[in-house]
Design a protein around this motif. Structure first.
Motif, short mmCIF file in Angstrom:
data_model
loop_
_atom_site.label_atom_id
_atom_site.label_comp_id
_atom_site.label_asym_id
_atom_site.label_seq_id
_atom_site.Cartn_x
_atom_site.Cartn_y
_atom_site.Cartn_z
N ASP A 13 0.81 -1.21 0.00
CA ASP A 13 0.00 0.00 0.00
C ASP A 13 0.85 1.27 0.00
N SER A 66 3.37 5.35 -16.13
CA SER A 66 2.07 5.81 -15.64
C SER A 66 1.46 6.87 -16.55
N ARG A 68 2.75 -4.28 -7.07
CA ARG A 68 2.06 -3.15 -7.69
C ARG A 68 2.03 -3.28 -9.21
N CYS A 103 -3.84 -2.32 -2.11
CA CYS A 103 -3.51 -3.65 -2.61
C CYS A 103 -2.74 -4.48 -1.59
N GLN A 136 -2.16 4.65 -11.01
CA GLN A 136 -1.83 4.88 -9.60
C GLN A 136 -0.88 3.82 -9.04
N TYR A 137 -0.75 2.70 -9.71
CA TYR A 137 0.14 1.63 -9.23
C TYR A 137 1.49 1.63 -9.94
N LEU A 188 -9.17 -2.37 -5.17
CA LEU A 188 -8.03 -1.91 -5.94
C LEU A 188 -8.26 -0.54 -6.54
N ALA A 247 -1.39 -3.40 -11.29
CA ALA A 247 -1.57 -2.51 -12.44
C ALA A 247 -2.03 -3.31 -13.65
N GLY A 275 -7.00 2.15 -4.46
CA GLY A 275 -5.55 2.23 -4.28
C GLY A 275 -5.02 1.34 -3.19
#
Length: 409
Positions: A279, A349, A323, A404, A341-342, A399, A327, A402
């Motif tokens: 996280d 990104s 992550r 995980c 965001q991951y 998820l 994603a 945000g």
């Protein structure tokens, strides 16, 4: 006669056997191909490649001489593996096209073995080099997942694009990198086997495919052995590795040629180091791309190009792997910003934060109930004449927020 969606879906769910060739004789042929390539490199005044030692036939809880797969499993494996490949600004269909175009390319041949269908053999529909490369990924990932689930029962097995995971720690592109040919050698995928309360096990996989004669498989596997040798968790040559070349024989069926090197690559944090917290935000590092090789007694360790995850980076790398896996799941099931965001900026990104066509936006209003479980996604998730693939609602909602940590990718 053209098939309708129901017939296509039924065909995709039919299980077929796929041959697996993984023997000591194969390992010997690959070693001979590697020796010939090294000799040619010396004649051309080029450095021979470093290759993974110990590649041998898959033993123990491996896969036997065949595995049973449905085309759906294969295409699902391919779609999840390449979904972060950033194939186009169209997102949605662009991210899924590698698997979608093979919906009618596979069928069963004599003896209940999988083979290419007449459509799969049609050169106007499928360019052979692309087809062998992409289906080679699907078969290799499906085999690797099957093998790891047998070796690590009650573990979650995830597939991560190696470029995405490594990009967070090592610069893989740029003018400085282009001058180092060895930096381009890296695995295609990393597979993670994880169970709550236990460290992750990371297995690099290199995969190829070919329509050529079997002798070319040996050359492909020799090259793949250099790819997996470029990645190490902990000390040199302790990381298990899998190389696969899938031979697409047309009417003769399909054969996966595979070799495996045993090892242990658990991301166990060093004493005093924190456990991985998925996280927490992931920050790009600048780890020098090198592998420390064994040294003779009293001598300094020789160093060569590659990617070595050392104990002080175990927790960070586990977070990078988790992550990247999440994603991939979000990209597969629904959307740009939720995927971005991951990922770090270096991992791409920006690609997922950019313009998204209104028809593929992240409007979470597509639902389906299958065997009592509500699945949720978006309209851009691929369809086959109206039939969609979605993600379980609870996991999707978690998820999307945000979070995980503790959730296997």
């Amino acid at each position: 006669m053209r098939k309708d969606a129901k017939d296509i879906l039924k065909d995709l769910a039919k299980p077929w056997n796929v041959q697996v060739h993984s023997t000591a004789a194969l390992a010997g042929s690959v070693a001979d191909a590697a020796a010939r390539d090294d000799e040619q490199r010396r004649e051309e005044d080029r450095e021979p490649l470093r290759r993974k030692p110990g590649l041998a036939g898959i033993s123990g809880s491996g896969c036997g001489t065949s595995i049973r797969l449905t085309p759906w499993e294969l295409l699902h494996a391919l779609g999840r593996a390449v979904v972060l490949a950033r194939q186009g600004a169209g997102r949605g269909l662009a991210e899924h096209w590698s698997s979608l175009k093979y919906c009618q390319a596979l069928t069963g041949g004599d003896g209940h073995y999988m083979a290419l269908s007449p459509e799969g053999l049609n050169p106007r529909r499928h360019y052979k080099t692309v087809q062998s490369s992409e289906l080679g990924i699907g078969f290799a990932v499906a085999l690797a997942e099957r093998m790891l689930r047998k070796r690590y029962p009650q573990h979650s097995v995830s597939v991560i694009d190696a470029d995405i995971a490594l990009q967070a720690g090592w610069a893989l592109v740029g003018k400085d990198v282009k001058r180092r040919d060895w930096i381009r050698l890296r695995p295609d995928f990393l597979l993670e086997a994880w169970k709550p309360g236990e460290p992750s096990k990371i297995i690099p996989v290199a995969c190829r495919g070919t329509h050529a004669k079997t002798s070319y498989v040996y050359t492909q596997l020799a090259g793949a052995s250099a790819q997996v040798e470029a990645f190490h968790v902990g000390p040199w040559n302790q990381t298990p590795s899998l190389v696969v070349s899938t031979e697409l024989l047309g009417q003769g069926g399909i054969t996966m040629h595979a070799l495996y090197a045993e090892g242990s690559s658990a991301l166990t944090p060093a004493p005093g180091e924190p456990e991985a917290d998925a996280d927490q935000p992931l920050h790009d590092l600048n780890i020098y791309p090198e592998v420390r090789l064994p040294a003779a007694e009293g001598e300094e360790e020789p160093r060569d190009g590659g990617f070595q995850v050392r104990p002080e980076h175990y927790a960070w790398f586990r977070r990078a792997v988790v992550r990247a896996g999440v994603a991939g799941l979000m990209a597969f099931s629904g959307g740009g910003d939720l995927t971005a965001q991951y990922l770090t900026k270096r991992q791409g990104s920006d690609h997922f934060e950019g313009f998204v066509h209104a028809g593929t936006g992240i409007v979470q209003d597509a639902t389906a109930v299958i065997r009592g479980t509500t699945f949720l996604g978006t309209d851009h998730v691929f369809r086959l004449n109206g039939t969609r693939v979605e993600v379980a609602e609870g996991l999707f909602r978690l998820l999307a927020k945000g979070a995980c940590g503790g959730v296997p990718p």
